[in-house]
Design an enzyme around this catalytic site. Structure first.
Site, PDB file in Angstrom:
ATOM      1  CB  CYS A 137       5.582   6.006 -12.096  1.00  0.00           C
ATOM      2  SG  CYS A 137       6.294   6.851 -10.683  1.00  0.00           S
ATOM      3  CB  CYS A 194       3.467   2.875 -11.784  1.00  0.00           C
ATOM      4  SG  CYS A 194       2.017   2.902 -10.713  1.00  0.00           S
ATOM      5  CE  LYS A 200      10.545  12.020 -13.526  1.00  0.00           C
ATOM      6  NZ  LYS A 200       9.252  11.312 -13.454  1.00  0.00           N
ATOM      7  CB  CYS A 202       4.363   2.746  -4.535  1.00  0.00           C
ATOM      8  SG  CYS A 202       4.386   4.532  -4.800  1.00  0.00           S
ATOM      9  NE  ARG A 215      13.225   4.991  -9.634  1.00  0.00           N
ATOM     10  CZ  ARG A 215      12.451   6.003  -9.214  1.00  0.00           C
ATOM     11  NH1 ARG A 215      12.877   7.242  -9.342  1.00  0.00           N
ATOM     12  NH2 ARG A 215      11.280   5.784  -8.661  1.00  0.00           N
ATOM     13  NE  ARG A 254      14.244  12.217  -9.505  1.00  0.00           N
ATOM     14  CZ  ARG A 254      13.032  11.760  -9.183  1.00  0.00           C
ATOM     15  NH1 ARG A 254      12.493  10.764  -9.847  1.00  0.00           N
ATOM     16  NH2 ARG A 254      12.354  12.311  -8.209  1.00  0.00           N
ATOM     17  CB  CYS A 276      -0.784   7.773  -6.896  1.00  0.00           C
ATOM     18  SG  CYS A 276       0.866   8.311  -7.383  1.00  0.00           S
ATOM     19  CE  LYS A 305       8.428  13.626 -10.357  1.00  0.00           C
ATOM     20  NZ  LYS A 305       7.839  12.319 -10.040  1.00  0.00           N
TER      21      LYS A 305
END
Lengths: 573, 591
Positions: free
Chosen positions: A486, A437, A218, A443, A82, A151, A482, A216
């Site tokens: 995303c 996503c 954001k 994935c 990414r 991120r 899932c 993470k």
């Protein structure tokens, strides 16, 4: 003198990922060795955890997993990388480089992500370094594009107010830069940078420390009335406040986030809470201090409860504000008024206030490739060759060909026509507002299809829309393979979250402007049930909606679902 | 029982009479005749020869074999057994182990020699061959000898090694007591006949006692061979190449249950093939023959299309084309054979169908046509399992041979069938062949294994065996193929052995994963220092794979390593490699 970041004590042992980070020597681990190991195209789990901080992780083609096991071959391992593109802005040169590298080392396609980043799939281990060096040549990197760090910083891709966008974009780039990990591991591993001898933690990672964040993190910036950055879904959301056309500062939202775990009601998606207003000069400082609160108080024992939203919900917003003011040494101001209209993009040519032109394209699921009857990738490549402005990736996985001079507009228009590139005007409004996503086959988290399936599901829903005359009615539909979310499916007016092959939880009632989470309507259903459930609801919506009433609002008024007023009641039916 | 010229010692006339007679005999008549003939052969010579004053003499009999894959060794041992006699002092030994200074003392010498590669002797016979052909070779005036050569008539230098030995022994003054026999791939009957002739000639020449033992003919119960194969059930079949590969490599697991067959790592399994109906249909169409016409093969009448299943209609050789010439009015076939290079270029990838199509008109009858063909040869595959690890099973790693030549898609007769048609539960006709020149050393000896493509097969067997034994010896595998993702044969098994320590080192070369081609020989050179250290520590080197693409390059790489690491001249380094080969520390299974 040893200066260490001392974390407040937490009860019980830290999760294994904390150990991995601690032993990694600032994100190095044994990557140098394992990325070279020639007998496997994979890397050990510990190193894969660290790889995320470098913007990449190991995946495999899950379609081939069983077949290859029988063939005595390891899984078809490949890396996803990414690329960090703050605010989603890329130069034509950067676009051409991504395009070329996707053919040279990737699977020939580019994915524009829901966080305005480029994502490449199918990169073999031996090519990762080559890829990193390739993007470095055009001043791109993948540092901190994944991992327990801040991120890619999102920013509104506003094509109207050019000057304002430029100003806000600058802030997103500064934020991204300010919150980057300082370790030189990335340069050492991928760019043949010199090895730096360990010094003090506070010098190596002054903001993060050796354990980085618990999870993470954001950040996004929105410019009302556009909420394409889905500002409520961010750990920190900044809402640009304009007065007399001038940027006066930002409202601050804290503690949004999408991920949850099926069957565990202590996990839930949450919206950011508004805590006040700051002037632009305080932006970096404020973001840093907020992040260090999460660094110190975030749950390091259990990763599924480690996001910032749980830290705030556990201790309360008042505690948080107090702690923030203490760390800042000053109090933030009262929030200023603002209004969002929509989360989607506005397609086609738009003239900016400075006379420059912007063309917004609809990119289904953000996938750039040459389709059988639609040479999208080639077309964009040809445009990039003549384009002198920039490309802007939107939070809806779409693309803006931005800052086109009136002279160049004719040429680019010709190319758009030549390659049949569509702004999306031929698609239903539902499809134009759809996000999926990546999910299968690459994935590792995916439980059900998303990107490969949503287009065909939309086609079937379009039949219903056509029957009741709603083809041009904008409805936000999102699908995630899932519950990590995303595609931010928990915010869709219609949301689907994968449960198992061909089975989804169906959610209804998200806010059109991105200000309300949806609510579960049916659990674990397949396509047939999805369509038979949707038909009467959409039919009724067509007949009974009030003037300007959005689908997500209607399903609540009509009693299909109760409104989710806070993440903590997301699971309450 | 059926006889034909090539599987019996009889001439055409005799075969015809016997084939008319034999099928009509009752079981009792056959038993009586067997006893009568055995007695006659035992007593006959004694009756016509003068009383044997020489019978008391002990005859020194030396049987030397030059074996690449074990066939020569097998025949040599059979001959040794057949000649068992109180008056015979018999030594059966490999040429590689034979001390050349004993040549002068030779009495009776019998040689069984196979031919390898481009008419070269097998690896373990090179030293003996070179010595015998050198000026240092002694006069052999008192030596009586016989030679059996093994070969494959689809190769240009058919049986060359045997022919060379025969001519050289003659030149050195030795006397042939039985004419040399050149055996093709289906050698069983010819070899038995030769053994019989040698036995008789030896009896005659020495006027041996009337009690000379009768020849032991293989009973066929546990002695499986080309003519008496075991039908092994397919237990598992997997294509080892991932999607998108240019290759198709079939992993087969076969059951040996009930056969009594065993094998050692390094041994070879032969599969007796049948031509496909498709290929036969093409051939019949080219010939313009009706497949249901009756023909006689080995005295058995069968439909032409059935007979063709068991005859070699793919391999082209000069021998075969010479046999065809009288039956065509097309002069171009003769012209083709004239020029060796033109012929070699033409036959590459082509088969009998091409010849039939191209060089018409033909004058032969179906019977005449099939009489020109040899039996279909068995295809041999290095076994890829260890019997200790998989009792009563044998695993093979078969690369599908396929190509398009002259506008027609062609497949290997066995590999194509295995890849396309064979299913789990089917049976394949097989027999085991020992490969004494490709054997694991003692447990503690380090091994360096070099293989490309299906050349990996015996090394899987080696590691399975070492794993079973809990061996301490170090091991190092060099493997090469085209692409990492799709062609890393048995990848997860090597990974496991590396993790568990059964395999110490592994280097891989995937030739087409980058711009420049990288092969195993490059990996060897890259690791020159350590490879040499291993060899200095006594490591054995094993090489398995294609001679043309791998064999030569690896030899060169090893020579380079010795040159660099041992500070030798190129020639000295080459000698050093030869010495390793002689000591069996460098063993090759190349094809």
């Amino acid at each position: 003198m040893t200066e260490k970041i001392v974390l407040p004590p937490q009860e019980g042992p830290f999760s294994d990922v904390e150990r991995i980070k601690e032993e990694s020597n600032y994100l190095r681990g044994t990557l140098e060795k394992t990325m070279e190991y020639p007998i496997s195209s994979g890397i050990p789990d510990d190193d894969n955890r660290l790889m995320k901080f470098h913007g990449s992780y190991l995946q495999d083609d899950r379609d081939l997993r069983n077949e290859r096991a029988k063939q005595k071959l390891e899984p078809a391992y490949q890396f996803m990388v990414r690329v960090r593109t703050p605010g989603g802005v890329a130069t034509p040169e950067q676009w051409l480089t991504m395009d070329r590298l996707s053919d040279e080392v990737g699977n020939g396609t580019l994915k524009l992500t829901t966080r305005q980043a480029f994502q490449l799939h199918g990169i073999l281990k031996w090519n990762v370094k080559k890829f990193m060096q390739g993007i470095n040549e055009v001043l791109l990197d993948s540092l901190a594009a994944c991992g327990d760090v801040n991120r890619n910083v999102m920013c509104n891709a506003n094509p109207y107010q050019s000057k304002l966008h430029a100003e806000v974009f600058e802030w997103s780039a500064k934020l991204s830069e300010h919150l980057l990990p300082r370790t030189t591991a990335y340069h050492e591993l991928w760019l043949n940078g010199e090895k730096v001898v360990d010094t003090q933690e506070k010098e190596i990672e002054p903001i993060y420390g050796s354990l980085y964040l618990p999870r993470k993190f954001k950040i996004g910036i929105a410019i009302p009335p556009h909420n394409d950055a889905d500002i409520y879904s961010q750990d920190i959301g900044f809402i640009a406040i304009l007065e007399n056309g001038q940027l006066t500062g930002f409202n601050v939202l804290v503690g949004g986030g999408m991920g949850m775990t099926h069957g565990d009601d202590t996990t839930y998606p949450q919206l950011g809470r508004l805590i006040g207003f700051i002037t632009p000069d305080k932006l970096l400082e404020t973001a840093e201090k907020i992040m260090t609160i999460q660094r110190d108080y975030g749950n390091r024992k259990e990763r599924k409860n480690a996001r910032f939203k749980y830290t705030i919900d556990k201790r309360g917003l008042d505690w948080f504000k107090e702690e923030l003011h203490r760390r800042l040494g000053w109090n933030i101001e009262e929030a200023r008024p603002f209004q969002f209209d929509h989360t989607g993009d506005r397609y086609g040519w738009i003239k900016g206030e400075d006379g420059k032109w912007h063309y917004t394209l609809f990119i289904q699921n953000g996938r750039i490739k040459d389709f059988e009857d639609y040479p999208l990738k080639t077309g964009l490549r040809e445009i990039a060759k003549v384009h002198t402005g920039e490309f802007r990736l939107t939070g809806n996985q779409n693309l803006v060909i931005g800052n086109v001079s009136p002279q160049k507009k004719k040429k680019i228009d010709e190319l758009i026509k030549q390659y049949n590139i569509t702004a999306g005007e031929f698609y239903s409004a539902l499809r134009r507002n759809s996000i999926a996503c990546v999910s299968l086959p690459t994935c590792g988290l995916a439980m059900a299809e998303a990107e490969r399936y949503l287009p065909s599901l939309v086609e079937k829903i379009e039949v219903i829309l056509d029957d009741v005359g709603l083809r041009d009615e904008e409805i936000v539909i999102r699908m995630s393979g899932c519950p990590n979310g995303c595609s931010r499916a928990a915010m869709g007016e219609i949301g689907f979250i994968g449960k198992g092959p061909g089975k989804y939880n169906m959610y209804l009632g998200g806010g059109f402007t991105g200000d309300r989470l949806n609510k579960i309507y049916r659990e674990n259903i397949g396509e047939e049930e999805i369509l038979s459930e949707l038909r009467p609801i959409i039919t009724r919506y067509a007949a009974e909606r009030l003037q300007g009433e959005r689908f997500g609002d209607f399903v609540i008024r009509a009693g299909y679902v109760a409104a989710t007023t806070d993440g903590t009641n997301f699971h309450t039916v | 029982m059926t006889l034909q010229v090539i599987n019996s010692p009889f001439n055409e006339q005799q075969v015809k009479i016997l084939n008319e007679l034999l099928p009509n005999l009752t079981s009792q008549q056959k038993i009586w005749l067997t006893g009568y003939l055995a007695a006659a052969s035992a007593e006959g010579p004694a009756a016509v020869q003068e009383p044997a004053q020489v019978a008391q003499q002990t005859k020194e009999i030396t049987i030397l074999f030059a074996s690449q894959t074990g066939n020569s060794q097998k025949i040599a041992k059979k001959l040794g057994a057949a000649l068992e006699n109180p008056n015979h002092q018999i030594t059966v030994t490999s040429m590689g182990d034979y001390k050349v200074n004993n040549l002068k003392k030779l009495d009776h010498l019998f040689i069984v020699a196979s031919t390898h590669g481009e008419g070269e002797p097998p690896d373990n016979a090179i030293s003996f061959y070179e010595y015998l052909h050198s000026k240092r070779a002694p006069k052999l005036d008192n030596v009586k000898y016989a030679v059996l050569s093994l070969g494959d008539s689809s190769y240009e230098f058919f049986c060359k090694t045997g022919i060379d030995f025969d001519e050289r022994l003659k030149a050195l003054g030795a006397t042939s007591i039985v004419p040399r026999i050149d055996c093709d791939v289906d050698f069983d009957a010819d070899a038995d006949a030769w053994i019989q002739q040698v036995t008789e000639a030896l009896a005659t020449s020495t006027a041996a006692s009337p009690a000379a033992q009768t020849v032991q003919v293989p009973t066929g119960t546990s002695d499986y061979s080309r003519s008496n194969p075991f039908y092994a059930e397919v237990l598992e079949k997997v294509n080892l190449n991932g999607r998108g590969s240019n290759k198709e490599t079939i992993h087969l697991e076969l059951s040996l249950e009930g056969s009594g067959l065993t094998y050692e790592p390094g041994d070879v399994l032969a599969i007796v093939p049948e031509n496909s109906d498709h290929l036969i249909a093409l051939l019949l169409a080219a010939l313009g023959f009706d497949g249901t016409q009756k023909v006689t093969v080995d005295g058995n009448e069968s439909a032409l299309q059935d007979a063709l299943k068991h005859l070699d209609i793919t391999a082209l050789s000069k021998t075969l084309l010479n046999k065809f010439i009288p039956y065509t009015q097309n002069t171009e076939l003769g012209a083709l054979i004239e020029d060796r290079d033109v012929l070699n270029a033409y036959v590459y990838g082509r088969d009998v169908i091409d010849i039939v199509e191209t060089f018409s008109p033909w004058t032969w009858t179906p019977q005449q046509f099939i009489e020109q063909l040899r039996k279909i040869p068995a295809r041999e595959y290095s076994i890829s399992s260890s019997y200790a690890a998989y009792p009563e099973e044998v695993h093979l790693t078969i690369g599908k041979v396929f190509h398009e030549t002259g506008g027609r898609y062609r497949e290997g007769v066995v590999s194509g069938n295995v890849a396309t048609n064979v299913e789990i539960g089917d049976k394949l006709a097989v027999y085991v062949k020992q490969n004494p020149n490709f054997k694991l050393p003692a447990d503690s000896v380090p091994i360096i294994m070099i293989g490309a493509g299906t050349g990996i097969a015996p090394f899987r067997s080696f590691l399975q065996e070492r794993e079973e034994q809990g061996t301490q010896g170090k091991s190092w595998l060099f493997f090469g193929d085209q692409h990492f993702v799709t062609d890393f044969l048995y990848q997860v098994e090597w990974q496991r052995w590396l993790k568990e320590g059964t395999l110490t080192n592994m280097n891989v070369a995937f030739s087409r994963d980058q711009q420049e081609k990288i092969y195993v020989q490059h990996r060897l050179i890259e690791n020159a220092k350590e490879v040499f250290e291993w060899i200095e520590q006594g490591a054995n080197i094993y090489l398995c794979g294609d001679e043309k693409t791998l064999g030569h390059s690896v030899n060169e790489a090893l020579i380079t390593i010795f040159e660099q690491q041992k500070q030798l001249s190129r020639d000295e380094a080459a000698d050093y490699l030869k010495e390793l080969q002689k000591q069996k520390r460098y063993q090759r299974d190349v094809y």
